[in-house]
Design a protein around this motif. Sequence first.
Motif, PDB file in Angstrom:
ATOM      1  N   ARG A 146     -18.977   8.192  43.236  1.00 44.27           N
ATOM      2  CA  ARG A 146     -18.012   7.361  42.518  1.00 44.27           C
ATOM      3  C   ARG A 146     -17.012   8.154  41.698  1.00 44.27           C
TER       4      ARG A 146
ATOM      5  N   GLN B 202     -19.529  -0.006  44.752  1.00 38.90           N
ATOM      6  CA  GLN B 202     -18.538  -0.355  43.714  1.00 38.90           C
ATOM      7  C   GLN B 202     -18.614   0.682  42.599  1.00 38.90           C
TER       8      GLN B 202
ATOM      9  N   ARG C 292     -25.286  -2.683  27.782  1.00 39.36           N
ATOM     10  CA  ARG C 292     -25.261  -1.215  27.927  1.00 39.36           C
ATOM     11  C   ARG C 292     -24.543  -0.576  26.736  1.00 39.36           C
ATOM     12  N   ARG C 293     -23.699  -1.351  26.053  1.00 40.56           N
ATOM     13  CA  ARG C 293     -22.865  -0.763  24.983  1.00 40.56           C
ATOM     14  C   ARG C 293     -23.199  -1.273  23.593  1.00 40.56           C
TER      15      ARG C 293
ATOM     16  N   VAL D 152     -24.779  -6.263  31.581  1.00 45.54           N
ATOM     17  CA  VAL D 152     -23.686  -5.266  31.617  1.00 45.54           C
ATOM     18  C   VAL D 152     -23.194  -4.981  30.197  1.00 45.54           C
TER      19      VAL D 152
ATOM     20  N   HIS E 200     -14.860  -5.317  36.602  1.00 45.02           N
ATOM     21  CA  HIS E 200     -16.125  -5.797  37.181  1.00 45.02           C
ATOM     22  C   HIS E 200     -16.529  -7.127  36.548  1.00 45.02           C
TER      23      HIS E 200
ATOM     24  N   ARG F 190     -26.677  -0.259  44.999  1.00 44.71           N
ATOM     25  CA  ARG F 190     -25.400   0.401  44.713  1.00 44.71           C
ATOM     26  C   ARG F 190     -24.798   1.142  45.895  1.00 44.71           C
TER      27      ARG F 190
ATOM     28  N   GLY G 147     -19.182  -9.013  30.767  1.00 47.39           N
ATOM     29  CA  GLY G 147     -19.953  -8.614  29.590  1.00 47.39           C
ATOM     30  C   GLY G 147     -19.290  -7.452  28.879  1.00 47.39           C
ATOM     31  N   THR G 148     -19.113  -7.606  27.561  1.00 49.05           N
ATOM     32  CA  THR G 148     -18.495  -6.536  26.795  1.00 49.05           C
ATOM     33  C   THR G 148     -19.130  -6.512  25.400  1.00 49.05           C
TER      34      THR G 148
ATOM     35  N   ILE H 240      -8.867  -6.532  24.013  1.00 46.19           N
ATOM     36  CA  ILE H 240      -8.907  -7.409  25.197  1.00 46.19           C
ATOM     37  C   ILE H 240      -8.032  -8.648  24.979  1.00 46.19           C
TER      38      ILE H 240
ATOM     39  N   PHE I  54     -14.378  -4.223  21.386  1.00 47.79           N
ATOM     40  CA  PHE I  54     -13.272  -4.217  22.349  1.00 47.79           C
ATOM     41  C   PHE I  54     -12.445  -5.498  22.308  1.00 47.79           C
TER      42      PHE I  54
ATOM     43  N   GLN J 170      -4.489  -7.189  25.572  1.00 46.47           N
ATOM     44  CA  GLN J 170      -4.117  -6.600  26.878  1.00 46.47           C
ATOM     45  C   GLN J 170      -4.746  -7.303  28.060  1.00 46.47           C
ATOM     46  N   GLY J 171      -5.710  -8.190  27.832  1.00 47.21           N
ATOM     47  CA  GLY J 171      -6.510  -8.710  28.935  1.00 47.21           C
ATOM     48  C   GLY J 171      -7.576  -7.693  29.315  1.00 47.21           C
ATOM     49  N   LEU J 172      -8.293  -7.972  30.408  1.00 48.41           N
ATOM     50  CA  LEU J 172      -9.312  -7.032  30.879  1.00 48.41           C
ATOM     51  C   LEU J 172      -8.663  -6.036  31.818  1.00 48.41           C
ATOM     52  N   VAL J 173      -8.764  -4.767  31.468  1.00 44.44           N
ATOM     53  CA  VAL J 173      -8.166  -3.708  32.289  1.00 44.44           C
ATOM     54  C   VAL J 173      -9.295  -2.875  32.918  1.00 44.44           C
ATOM     55  N   PRO J 174      -9.007  -2.244  34.073  1.00 43.46           N
ATOM     56  CA  PRO J 174     -10.087  -1.525  34.759  1.00 43.46           C
ATOM     57  C   PRO J 174     -10.505  -0.215  34.082  1.00 43.46           C
TER      58      PRO J 174
HETATM   59  C1  HQG Z   1     -13.860  -2.810  28.318  1.00 44.14           C
HETATM   60  C2  HQG Z   1     -22.154  -0.914  35.750  1.00 44.14           C
HETATM   61  C3  HQG Z   1     -10.620  -2.491  25.433  1.00 44.14           C
HETATM   62  C4  HQG Z   1     -14.841  -3.565  29.175  1.00 44.14           C
HETATM   63  C5  HQG Z   1     -22.180  -2.341  35.271  1.00 44.14           C
HETATM   64  C6  HQG Z   1     -15.966  -2.546  29.308  1.00 44.14           C
HETATM   65  C7  HQG Z   1     -20.939  -2.951  35.884  1.00 44.14           C
HETATM   66  C8  HQG Z   1     -11.593  -3.107  27.407  1.00 44.14           C
HETATM   67  C9  HQG Z   1     -15.244  -1.215  29.243  1.00 44.14           C
HETATM   68  C10 HQG Z   1     -20.037  -1.763  36.122  1.00 44.14           C
HETATM   69  C11 HQG Z   1     -10.401  -3.728  27.836  1.00 44.14           C
HETATM   70  C12 HQG Z   1     -15.133  -0.548  30.604  1.00 44.14           C
HETATM   71  C13 HQG Z   1     -18.803  -1.837  35.282  1.00 44.14           C
HETATM   72  C14 HQG Z   1      -9.301  -3.700  26.958  1.00 44.14           C
HETATM   73  C15 HQG Z   1     -11.874  -3.990  29.377  1.00 44.14           C
HETATM   74  N1  HQG Z   1      -9.448  -3.071  25.774  1.00 44.14           N
HETATM   75  N2  HQG Z   1     -11.703  -2.487  26.210  1.00 44.14           N
HETATM   76  N3  HQG Z   1      -8.115  -4.255  27.273  1.00 44.14           N
HETATM   77  N4  HQG Z   1     -10.605  -4.258  29.055  1.00 44.14           N
HETATM   78  N5  HQG Z   1     -12.483  -3.291  28.392  1.00 44.14           N
HETATM   79  O1  HQG Z   1     -18.164   0.785  32.438  1.00 44.14           O
HETATM   80  O2  HQG Z   1     -17.538  -3.731  33.249  1.00 44.14           O
HETATM   81  O3  HQG Z   1     -24.755   0.430  36.797  1.00 44.14           O
HETATM   82  O4  HQG Z   1     -15.746   0.767  33.218  1.00 44.14           O
HETATM   83  O5  HQG Z   1     -15.254  -4.760  28.558  1.00 44.14           O
HETATM   84  O6  HQG Z   1     -23.358  -3.006  35.637  1.00 44.14           O
HETATM   85  O7  HQG Z   1     -18.796  -2.304  31.527  1.00 44.14           O
HETATM   86  O8  HQG Z   1     -22.640   1.650  37.140  1.00 44.14           O
HETATM   87  O9  HQG Z   1     -16.942  -1.373  33.008  1.00 44.14           O
HETATM   88  O10 HQG Z   1     -16.870  -2.642  28.245  1.00 44.14           O
HETATM   89  O11 HQG Z   1     -21.132  -3.638  37.076  1.00 44.14           O
HETATM   90  O12 HQG Z   1     -23.569   0.209  38.969  1.00 44.14           O
HETATM   91  O13 HQG Z   1     -13.935  -1.480  28.798  1.00 44.14           O
HETATM   92  O14 HQG Z   1     -20.790  -0.614  35.757  1.00 44.14           O
HETATM   93  O15 HQG Z   1     -22.653  -0.814  37.042  1.00 44.14           O
HETATM   94  O16 HQG Z   1     -16.404  -0.078  30.947  1.00 44.14           O
HETATM   95  O17 HQG Z   1     -19.165  -1.954  33.921  1.00 44.14           O
HETATM   96  P1  HQG Z   1     -16.828   0.127  32.442  1.00 44.14           P
HETATM   97  P2  HQG Z   1     -18.115  -2.422  32.843  1.00 44.14           P
HETATM   98  P3  HQG Z   1     -23.457   0.455  37.524  1.00 44.14           P
END
Ligand code: HQG
Length: 181
Positions: free
Chosen positions: A18, A80, A139-140, A136, A125, A66, A102-103, A111, A107, A114-118
């Motif tokens: 990845r 993914q 984790r944080r 999800v 996700h 995965r 989930g967040t 959010i 953040f 800006q909305g949800l950004v990748p």
């Molecule tokens: C946050 C794991 C500030 C978002 C999980 C997240 C998932 C913002 C973090 C997969 C934002 C990104 C992905 C904004 C989004 N301002 N923060 N505008 N927009 N965010 O890890 O969704 O175990 O890249 O809320 O189970 O947490 O690796 O994304 O907290 O499926 O297979 O920015 O990773 O899968 O964090 O997790 P990530 P995610 P695996």
Amino acid sequence: MSDQSTVKTSKLLSLVLRHRPEAIGIEVDPHGWASVEEIIAGARRQGTSIDRESIARAVRENDKQRFTLSDDGNRIRANQGHSIKVDLELAPLEPPPQVFHGTVARFLDSIRQQGLVPGTRQHVHLSADEKTALIVGSRRGKPIVLEVDSGAMSRDGLPFYRSANGVWLTDFVPARYLTFP
Ligand code: HQG
């Protein structure tokens, strides 16, 4: 339940498929596939002993499915979560009327603006069920679940995809489609 060495193999596969194939000197093709033999050789060069069977077990027993092995077992890719640019050739798919993200609280201000950004990943996700989003987010820290009006996004022409392991993906979620708790 996977044993420790299977979890370790899975973490190595996540890292190289990845994010950082160069960490063990391998290449990932434009569709995310890498050679199993090259991964084994690359891991060995780093002093990590894995073989075809331990990779197959890590794929089979993975809690989130995965990874996918090619039919001949010679190639593998992550389903993914990529930060490297790959085209998984996912076809746009009609999402359920709502999906969840989930967040954590820290953040939320950003959010809302800006909305949800990748972020570093290729997609935002999302999950079809709230429970997965809670996991999800946790984790944080203390998880917060946002509701996404995926039905409206889809009607407005914003495409959704579903990874081979059932994660809903989209490019960006404008804040107007989000419901905050
Ligand atoms: C946050 C794991 C500030 C978002 C999980 C997240 C998932 C913002 C973090 C997969 C934002 C990104 C992905 C904004 C989004 N301002 N923060 N505008 N927009 N965010 O890890 O969704 O175990 O890249 O809320 O189970 O947490 O690796 O994304 O907290 O499926 O297979 O920015 O990773 O899968 O964090 O997790 P990530 P995610 P695996």
